[in-house]
Design an enzyme around this catalytic site. Sequence first.
Site, PDB file in Angstrom:
ATOM      1  N   LYS A 175      -5.255   4.636  10.805  1.00  0.00           N
ATOM      2  CA  LYS A 175      -3.905   4.520  11.365  1.00  0.00           C
ATOM      3  C   LYS A 175      -2.952   5.304  10.467  1.00  0.00           C
ATOM      4  O   LYS A 175      -2.560   4.834   9.398  1.00  0.00           O
ATOM      5  CB  LYS A 175      -3.512   3.028  11.399  1.00  0.00           C
ATOM      6  CG  LYS A 175      -2.556   2.632  12.493  1.00  0.00           C
ATOM      7  CD  LYS A 175      -1.194   3.266  12.431  1.00  0.00           C
ATOM      8  CE  LYS A 175      -0.319   2.643  11.369  1.00  0.00           C
ATOM      9  NZ  LYS A 175       0.991   3.356  11.256  1.00  0.00           N
ATOM     10  N   GLU A 249      -3.583   0.326  -2.370  1.00  0.00           N
ATOM     11  CA  GLU A 249      -2.993   1.311  -3.295  1.00  0.00           C
ATOM     12  C   GLU A 249      -1.494   1.294  -3.017  1.00  0.00           C
ATOM     13  O   GLU A 249      -1.048   1.750  -1.967  1.00  0.00           O
ATOM     14  CB  GLU A 249      -3.630   2.680  -3.025  1.00  0.00           C
ATOM     15  CG  GLU A 249      -3.663   3.547  -4.266  1.00  0.00           C
ATOM     16  CD  GLU A 249      -2.463   4.445  -4.356  1.00  0.00           C
ATOM     17  OE1 GLU A 249      -1.451   3.998  -4.937  1.00  0.00           O
ATOM     18  OE2 GLU A 249      -2.528   5.568  -3.837  1.00  0.00           O
ATOM     19  N   CYS A 283       3.409   7.806  -5.298  1.00  0.00           N
ATOM     20  CA  CYS A 283       3.307   6.456  -5.866  1.00  0.00           C
ATOM     21  C   CYS A 283       3.193   6.518  -7.386  1.00  0.00           C
ATOM     22  O   CYS A 283       3.625   5.616  -8.076  1.00  0.00           O
ATOM     23  CB  CYS A 283       2.129   5.718  -5.258  1.00  0.00           C
ATOM     24  SG  CYS A 283       0.619   6.668  -5.340  1.00  0.00           S
ATOM     25  N   GLU A 381      10.909   0.641  -7.395  1.00  0.00           N
ATOM     26  CA  GLU A 381      10.409   1.944  -6.955  1.00  0.00           C
ATOM     27  C   GLU A 381      11.404   2.541  -5.963  1.00  0.00           C
ATOM     28  O   GLU A 381      11.724   1.921  -4.953  1.00  0.00           O
ATOM     29  CB  GLU A 381       9.042   1.789  -6.286  1.00  0.00           C
ATOM     30  CG  GLU A 381       8.467   3.112  -5.859  1.00  0.00           C
ATOM     31  CD  GLU A 381       7.102   2.993  -5.208  1.00  0.00           C
ATOM     32  OE1 GLU A 381       6.955   2.170  -4.281  1.00  0.00           O
ATOM     33  OE2 GLU A 381       6.182   3.711  -5.615  1.00  0.00           O
TER      34      GLU A 381
HETATM   35  P1  ADP Z   1       6.950   2.793   3.696  1.00  0.00           P
HETATM   36  O1  ADP Z   1       7.863   1.600   3.555  1.00  0.00           O
HETATM   37  O2  ADP Z   1       6.938   3.644   2.511  1.00  0.00           O
HETATM   38  O3  ADP Z   1       7.089   3.539   4.988  1.00  0.00           O
HETATM   39  P2  ADP Z   1       4.820   1.143   4.594  1.00  0.00           P
HETATM   40  O4  ADP Z   1       4.051   0.277   3.672  1.00  0.00           O
HETATM   41  O5  ADP Z   1       5.805   0.500   5.515  1.00  0.00           O
HETATM   42  O6  ADP Z   1       5.495   2.227   3.685  1.00  0.00           O
HETATM   43  O7  ADP Z   1       3.850   2.009   5.471  1.00  0.00           O
HETATM   44  C1  ADP Z   1       2.583   2.483   5.077  1.00  0.00           C
HETATM   45  C2  ADP Z   1       1.651   2.404   6.248  1.00  0.00           C
HETATM   46  O8  ADP Z   1       1.515   1.030   6.624  1.00  0.00           O
HETATM   47  C3  ADP Z   1       2.126   3.121   7.515  1.00  0.00           C
HETATM   48  O9  ADP Z   1       0.987   3.630   8.189  1.00  0.00           O
HETATM   49  C4  ADP Z   1       2.758   2.009   8.329  1.00  0.00           C
HETATM   50  O10 ADP Z   1       2.788   2.229   9.724  1.00  0.00           O
HETATM   51  C5  ADP Z   1       1.830   0.849   8.007  1.00  0.00           C
HETATM   52  N1  ADP Z   1       2.431  -0.478   8.148  1.00  0.00           N
HETATM   53  C6  ADP Z   1       3.749  -0.832   8.069  1.00  0.00           C
HETATM   54  N2  ADP Z   1       3.890  -2.161   8.236  1.00  0.00           N
HETATM   55  C7  ADP Z   1       2.649  -2.680   8.432  1.00  0.00           C
HETATM   56  C8  ADP Z   1       2.124  -3.990   8.649  1.00  0.00           C
HETATM   57  N3  ADP Z   1       2.925  -5.042   8.688  1.00  0.00           N
HETATM   58  N4  ADP Z   1       0.796  -4.129   8.788  1.00  0.00           N
HETATM   59  C9  ADP Z   1      -0.034  -3.062   8.711  1.00  0.00           C
HETATM   60  N5  ADP Z   1       0.398  -1.811   8.517  1.00  0.00           N
HETATM   61  C10 ADP Z   1       1.717  -1.601   8.382  1.00  0.00           C
END
Ligand code: ADP
Length: 480
Positions: A175, A249, A283, A381
């Site tokens: 994903k 990570e 990161c 961060e």
């Molecule tokens: P950022 O805040 O830097 O965008 P995220 O942790 O929100 O980082 O996003 C990293 C990845 O996790 C993306 O592919 C995002 O779509 C996915 N993501 C965001 N929220 C969720 C969730 N609740 N469960 C699973 N995947 C998620």
Amino acid sequence: MTTSDLFIDGRFVPAATGRTFTTIDPSTGDPIADVAHAGPHDVAAAVSAARAALDGPWSRMPAAERGRLITRLADLVEANADELAELESLDGGKPIRNTRAMDVPAAAAQFRYFGGWPTKIEGETIPVAVPDTLCYTRKEPVGVCAQIIPWNFPLLMAAWKLGPALAAGCTVVVKPAEQTPLTTLRLAGLIAEAGFPAGTVNMLTGDGGTGAALADHPGVDKIAFTGSTAVGREIGAKAGARLTRVTLELGGKSPNIILPDADLDAAIAGSYQGVYFNSGQACNAASRLYAHRSVFDQVIEGLLVRIKEARVGQALDPSTELGPLVSAGQYQRVRGYIRDGIAEGARLRAGEVPGEPDGGFFVQPTLFTDVAPDMRIHREEIFGPVLVATPFDTVDEVVRQANGSEYGLAAGVWTRNLGDAHTLAARLSAGSIYLNTWAPGDPAAPFGGIRASGIGREMGRAGLDAYLEPKTVWTNLTSR
Ligand code: ADP
């Protein structure tokens, strides 16, 4: 605008609901393409295709053939390098000079490295005390893996996750982040071209809801996630409740220490790259600088010279060194931190409070001094081109400050003294230590964090082991 479909069971298909979302060019704010938005129905179809491939052609394939396919994927990434680099720069705002020199070749290198592993995954014979007994281990694939990818290195993070999973014999549902789906979809095309059995790799574009549906699916045996610590905690909790294997990570606020005897030119150049590379959206960015008081002013002056010369611009312009931030959301977040730093009394030495975005999401390299340890810009961060710099007097004091973070991804030391370098390498608590360098990488070298920076390692043998389950086989040799 083109529309890009999901990749499920070897075919490109629209989302079951027909839903799409638009991916934006961060250099201009303009839409690039509509992309299928996967929902629970698509997640179920992808997991089921991955399960069928795991139980079918993929698990029956000899290890050498599995390795050959992964190597062929490395070849295809290299053969399509220009297109992948352009797509990555267009979709994520990453400077084309970096995507050409780093993201794409490093992704190919991952596949090439892991393409060599399948024929070397060996169990052991165990010298047990039980008489007349043969005891051995098999290393088996963990199973169907959900891999959730961030937007800062979209293709490379997909390669970090796919390489070991495929080498181990797992099947995968990937994903990508909603901000940067395009290179993952292109990679899906290359996976089809390489000849992997249908269902071995499935790609679901979508947002956090899609990721959550995937993490919730009971057919998933392992979740590998790279992203924010907040979402990492959520995924870790879900995995814990179901006892699903998980590697995370997550974020960082990595300390970079310059001792008084360091080669200052190298330390300044490395510290500059360490924090501003990819506009700070890494990161393991070197986002907390600690320079010894005797060299502090000289280090700041050196950084300011470089900052003044920085070429911030459109990602596809070959002269650009720092591209835009990935999205309007990220731009507003970083802007908020810069405002906050000023309000909390830190001294802004370079950069400015960004205005409302006018087209692209550009933020100038920003440097704060006179930072107190409890300020948000020092603790949290930011994930943008923002450096906080603090002088120190003693090594004990700087170790305390460096380790006084919830994160533990990376830490660096610049010194000419071998004893100091390796003593600090042991005393600093982080998953990676950089001595007189910042953030080199290699597919053979494990990477990952401790504490709020994550669980587990990616790359190298440690990264492969995260996709393998040892099975212990006991045999009574006297049985007739
Ligand atoms: P950022 O805040 O830097 O965008 P995220 O942790 O929100 O980082 O996003 C990293 C990845 O996790 C993306 O592919 C995002 O779509 C996915 N993501 C965001 N929220 C969720 C969730 N609740 N469960 C699973 N995947 C998620």
